[in-house]
Write a protein that holds these residues in place. Structure first.
Motif, PDB file in Angstrom:
ATOM      1  N   LEU A 137       0.821  -1.208   0.000  1.00 21.70           N
ATOM      2  CA  LEU A 137       0.000   0.000   0.000  1.00 21.70           C
ATOM      3  C   LEU A 137       0.858   1.262   0.000  1.00 21.70           C
ATOM      4  CD1 LEU A 137      -2.627  -1.200   2.614  1.00 21.70           C
ATOM      5  CD2 LEU A 137      -3.122  -0.676   0.216  1.00 21.70           C
ATOM      6  N   VAL A 138       1.892   1.276   0.820  1.00 28.53           N
ATOM      7  CA  VAL A 138       2.758   2.458   0.899  1.00 28.53           C
ATOM      8  C   VAL A 138       3.511   2.659  -0.413  1.00 28.53           C
ATOM      9  CG1 VAL A 138       4.787   3.436   2.040  1.00 28.53           C
ATOM     10  CG2 VAL A 138       2.971   2.408   3.410  1.00 28.53           C
ATOM     11  N   ALA A 139       4.007   1.572  -1.000  1.00 32.22           N
ATOM     12  CA  ALA A 139       4.724   1.674  -2.268  1.00 32.22           C
ATOM     13  C   ALA A 139       3.815   2.252  -3.351  1.00 32.22           C
ATOM     14  CB  ALA A 139       5.261   0.314  -2.685  1.00 32.22           C
ATOM     15  N   ASN A 140       2.571   1.807  -3.403  1.00 32.12           N
ATOM     16  CA  ASN A 140       1.629   2.333  -4.386  1.00 32.12           C
ATOM     17  C   ASN A 140       1.348   3.814  -4.163  1.00 32.12           C
ATOM     18  OD1 ASN A 140       0.154   0.452  -6.456  1.00 32.12           O
ATOM     19  ND2 ASN A 140       0.602  -0.829  -4.692  1.00 32.12           N
ATOM     20  N   ALA A 141       1.174   4.196  -2.897  1.00 38.79           N
ATOM     21  CA  ALA A 141       0.915   5.605  -2.591  1.00 38.79           C
ATOM     22  C   ALA A 141       2.118   6.473  -2.947  1.00 38.79           C
ATOM     23  CB  ALA A 141       0.565   5.760  -1.112  1.00 38.79           C
ATOM     24  N   CYS A 142       3.315   5.970  -2.671  1.00 34.03           N
ATOM     25  CA  CYS A 142       4.527   6.726  -3.005  1.00 34.03           C
ATOM     26  C   CYS A 142       4.632   6.972  -4.507  1.00 34.03           C
ATOM     27  CB  CYS A 142       5.765   5.972  -2.518  1.00 34.03           C
ATOM     28  SG  CYS A 142       6.035   6.063  -0.736  1.00 34.03           S
ATOM     29  N   LYS A 143       4.246   5.968  -5.298  1.00 35.13           N
ATOM     30  CA  LYS A 143       4.408   6.072  -6.746  1.00 35.13           C
ATOM     31  C   LYS A 143       3.278   6.829  -7.428  1.00 35.13           C
ATOM     32  CE  LYS A 143       5.220   1.580  -7.304  1.00 35.13           C
ATOM     33  NZ  LYS A 143       5.497   0.279  -7.983  1.00 35.13           N
ATOM     34  N   TYR A 144       2.052   6.684  -6.921  1.00 31.19           N
ATOM     35  CA  TYR A 144       0.906   7.135  -7.695  1.00 31.19           C
ATOM     36  C   TYR A 144       0.068   8.244  -7.055  1.00 31.19           C
ATOM     37  CZ  TYR A 144       1.826   2.750 -10.150  1.00 31.19           C
ATOM     38  OH  TYR A 144       2.427   1.729 -10.849  1.00 31.19           O
ATOM     39  N   ALA A 145       0.160   8.438  -5.739  1.00 28.17           N
ATOM     40  CA  ALA A 145      -0.774   9.359  -5.077  1.00 28.17           C
ATOM     41  C   ALA A 145      -0.480  10.825  -5.381  1.00 28.17           C
ATOM     42  CB  ALA A 145      -0.751   9.128  -3.568  1.00 28.17           C
ATOM     43  N   TYR A 146       0.801  11.156  -5.539  1.00 28.81           N
ATOM     44  CA  TYR A 146       1.194  12.552  -5.702  1.00 28.81           C
ATOM     45  C   TYR A 146       1.941  12.754  -7.017  1.00 28.81           C
ATOM     46  CZ  TYR A 146       0.239  12.539  -0.670  1.00 28.81           C
ATOM     47  OH  TYR A 146      -0.350  12.388   0.555  1.00 28.81           O
ATOM     48  N   ALA A 147       1.953  13.990  -7.487  1.00 25.56           N
ATOM     49  CA  ALA A 147       2.742  14.321  -8.672  1.00 25.56           C
ATOM     50  C   ALA A 147       4.222  14.053  -8.386  1.00 25.56           C
ATOM     51  CB  ALA A 147       2.529  15.780  -9.050  1.00 25.56           C
ATOM     52  N   PRO A 148       4.992  13.653  -9.403  1.00 25.61           N
ATOM     53  CA  PRO A 148       6.385  13.254  -9.181  1.00 25.61           C
ATOM     54  C   PRO A 148       7.252  14.316  -8.520  1.00 25.61           C
ATOM     55  CG  PRO A 148       5.653  12.604 -11.371  1.00 25.61           C
ATOM     56  CD  PRO A 148       4.576  13.469 -10.803  1.00 25.61           C
ATOM     57  N   ASP A 149       6.938  15.605  -8.701  1.00 31.16           N
ATOM     58  CA  ASP A 149       7.791  16.669  -8.188  1.00 31.16           C
ATOM     59  C   ASP A 149       7.223  17.338  -6.942  1.00 31.16           C
ATOM     60  OD1 ASP A 149       5.646  17.733  -9.514  1.00 31.16           O
ATOM     61  OD2 ASP A 149       6.775  19.359 -10.494  1.00 31.16           O
ATOM     62  N   THR A 150       6.267  16.691  -6.271  1.00 34.90           N
ATOM     63  CA  THR A 150       5.697  17.262  -5.054  1.00 34.90           C
ATOM     64  C   THR A 150       5.826  16.270  -3.907  1.00 34.90           C
ATOM     65  OG1 THR A 150       3.479  16.412  -5.566  1.00 34.90           O
ATOM     66  CG2 THR A 150       4.022  18.624  -6.345  1.00 34.90           C
ATOM     67  N   HIS A 151       5.923  16.818  -2.683  1.00 37.78           N
ATOM     68  CA  HIS A 151       6.006  15.949  -1.524  1.00 37.78           C
ATOM     69  C   HIS A 151       4.595  15.595  -1.054  1.00 37.78           C
ATOM     70  CE1 HIS A 151       5.300  19.800   0.552  1.00 37.78           C
ATOM     71  NE2 HIS A 151       4.815  19.062   1.526  1.00 37.78           N
ATOM     72  N   GLY A 152       4.493  14.622  -0.180  1.00 40.06           N
ATOM     73  CA  GLY A 152       3.199  14.219   0.353  1.00 40.06           C
ATOM     74  C   GLY A 152       3.375  13.132   1.389  1.00 40.06           C
ATOM     75  N   ASP A 153       2.431  13.047   2.313  1.00 36.29           N
ATOM     76  CA  ASP A 153       2.510  12.084   3.407  1.00 36.29           C
ATOM     77  C   ASP A 153       1.641  10.865   3.128  1.00 36.29           C
ATOM     78  OD1 ASP A 153       4.081  13.943   4.681  1.00 36.29           O
ATOM     79  OD2 ASP A 153       2.482  14.675   6.007  1.00 36.29           O
ATOM     80  N   ILE A 154       2.063   9.746   3.696  1.00 33.73           N
ATOM     81  CA  ILE A 154       1.251   8.527   3.757  1.00 33.73           C
ATOM     82  C   ILE A 154       1.084   8.196   5.232  1.00 33.73           C
ATOM     83  CG2 ILE A 154       1.068   6.086   3.175  1.00 33.73           C
ATOM     84  CD1 ILE A 154       3.418   8.118   1.121  1.00 33.73           C
ATOM     85  N   ARG A 155      -0.136   8.014   5.668  1.00 32.78           N
ATOM     86  CA  ARG A 155      -0.413   7.788   7.086  1.00 32.78           C
ATOM     87  C   ARG A 155      -0.915   6.356   7.320  1.00 32.78           C
ATOM     88  NH1 ARG A 155      -0.471  12.479  10.055  1.00 32.78           N
ATOM     89  NH2 ARG A 155      -0.349  14.390   8.808  1.00 32.78           N
ATOM     90  N   ILE A 156      -0.320   5.715   8.311  1.00 33.91           N
ATOM     91  CA  ILE A 156      -0.727   4.383   8.738  1.00 33.91           C
ATOM     92  C   ILE A 156      -1.333   4.516  10.127  1.00 33.91           C
ATOM     93  CG2 ILE A 156       0.028   2.030   9.250  1.00 33.91           C
ATOM     94  CD1 ILE A 156       2.518   2.640   7.484  1.00 33.91           C
TER      95      ILE A 156
END
Length: 221
Positions: A137-156
């Motif tokens: 789930l985290v790997a998918n969010a890292c790759k697809y949730a945000y635009a490649p040049d922007t930061h973003g959090d994943i929360r568990i």
């Protein structure tokens, strides 16, 4: 390959070996050997991935390494805590999140993997399945949730249920994924379904408005 002390995911092909602890039990010795063996396999996969030219094949090998690492982390946690029958799931998720964050981008595309967890203890087999599922789930969010040049959090988030069991949630605040399905080859989505079935747990995807939320609920620890 170079032998080093400590235990962190290898991105250089180094073999990272757990240091010994005093007066280990038979279970400690077993978890020590399993963790170190899995770390060796993960390092070998990392070396092979760097030699692959095709980006899709390289990504598959890297994801395989992460899955192996998730299982290795369970045995590392058991070894360090001298536990034989149960894993402190919140502590394990904290360790796993720190490892996963290292592979989630840098600079403007950095991703934080944040954990909020109640005290929940589960058997090692359950922790293994949850580790593989969360890694996916985290790997998918890292790759697809945000635009490649922007930061973003994943929360568990891990919550203990009032009458036993737990609720696990993995959420991002990205642009969403339409029907909520994981992207890529589809193997990740199948693996998530398989792990949820192994846990005998209900799971679903939700629109987090913005972002995507995965929720898994198990009625037993």
């Amino acid at each position: 390959m170079r032998m080093t002390n400590g235990f962190t995911p290898s991105t250089t092909g180094d073999v990272v070996v757990l240091p010994p602890i005093g007066d280990p039990s038979a279970a400690d010795e077993m978890n020590h050997r399993i963790a170190n063996s899995l770390q060796l396999v993960m390092a070998m996969v990392s070396v092979e991935a760097r030699a692959v030219i095709d980006p899709h094949a390289r990504a598959v090998l890297q994801m395989t390494g992460q899955r192996i690492g998730a299982i290795a982390n369970v045995h590392r946690h058991l070894y360090r805590s001298h536990a034989a029958t149960h894993v402190a799931l919140g502590d394990y998720l904290e360790e796993l999140a720190a490892d996963l964050e290292q592979g989630c981008g840098q600079g403007a595309a950095a991703r934080r993997v944040l954990v909020g967890a109640d005290a929940v203890a589960v058997p090692p087999d359950t922790a293994n399945a949850i580790g593989v599922l969360v890694s996916e789930l985290v790997a998918n969010a890292c790759k697809y949730a945000y635009a490649p040049d922007t930061h973003g959090d994943i929360r568990i988030t891990l919550n203990a249920m009032p009458f036993g069991g737990y609720r696990l949630q993995v959420e991002d605040r990205g642009h969403g994924r339409g029907d909520g399905a994981t992207r890529g080859s589809g193997m990740g989505s199948r693996l998530i379904d398989l792990m949820a079935a192994r846990l005998n747990a209900a799971h679903c995807w939700q629109d987090a408005r913005p972002g995507t939320r995965f929720v898994l609920i198990s009625g037993r620890p």
